[in-house]
Design a protein around this motif. Structure first.
Motif, mmCIF file in Angstrom:
data_model
loop_
_atom_site.group_PDB
_atom_site.id
_atom_site.type_symbol
_atom_site.label_atom_id
_atom_site.label_comp_id
_atom_site.label_asym_id
_atom_site.label_seq_id
_atom_site.Cartn_x
_atom_site.Cartn_y
_atom_site.Cartn_z
ATOM 1 N N GLY A 38 33.945 54.591 33.369
ATOM 2 C CA GLY A 38 33.645 54.833 34.772
ATOM 3 C C GLY A 38 33.278 53.554 35.507
ATOM 4 O O GLY A 38 33.651 53.360 36.668
ATOM 5 N N TRP A 39 32.549 52.670 34.835
ATOM 6 C CA TRP A 39 32.156 51.410 35.464
ATOM 7 C C TRP A 39 33.377 50.552 35.739
ATOM 8 O O TRP A 39 33.491 49.937 36.807
ATOM 9 N N LYS A 41 36.434 51.606 36.299
ATOM 10 C CA LYS A 41 37.140 52.208 37.438
ATOM 11 C C LYS A 41 36.423 51.864 38.744
ATOM 12 O O LYS A 41 37.061 51.544 39.747
ATOM 13 N N PHE A 42 35.089 51.947 38.737
ATOM 14 C CA PHE A 42 34.305 51.627 39.923
ATOM 15 C C PHE A 42 34.562 50.185 40.363
ATOM 16 O O PHE A 42 34.755 49.910 41.552
ATOM 17 N N ARG A 45 38.022 49.804 41.916
ATOM 18 C CA ARG A 45 38.053 50.361 43.273
ATOM 19 C C ARG A 45 37.308 49.454 44.240
ATOM 20 O O ARG A 45 37.742 49.256 45.373
ATOM 21 N N ALA A 46 36.177 48.940 43.832
ATOM 22 C CA ALA A 46 35.397 48.060 44.693
ATOM 23 C C ALA A 46 36.196 46.812 45.030
ATOM 24 O O ALA A 46 36.129 46.305 46.159
#
Length: 56
Positions: A38-39, A41-42, A45-46
């Motif tokens: 998840g990190w 992916k975050f 995206r950021a």
């Protein structure tokens, strides 16, 4: 070389590797893997959502 000694086979020690139980309150391995995914992916995206400054 001394040929009286038996040849050792890699991994044939007979010991079994045991994964230690997590400490009480510690996140499980599965949860840590999900969090890491998840990190990543975050962060992707950021990086994509960040407005680029116009080059002059």
């Amino acid at each position: 070389m001394d040929s009286t000694l038996p040849r050792r086979k890699p991994g044939a020690s007979g010991r079994q590797h045991m994964v230690p139980d997590p400490l009480p309150g510690a996140p499980s391995r599965a949860l840590r893997v999900r969090a890491a995914d998840g990190w990543e992916k975050f962060m992707r995206r950021a990086d994509l959502d960040e407005p680029r400054e116009a080059e002059a």
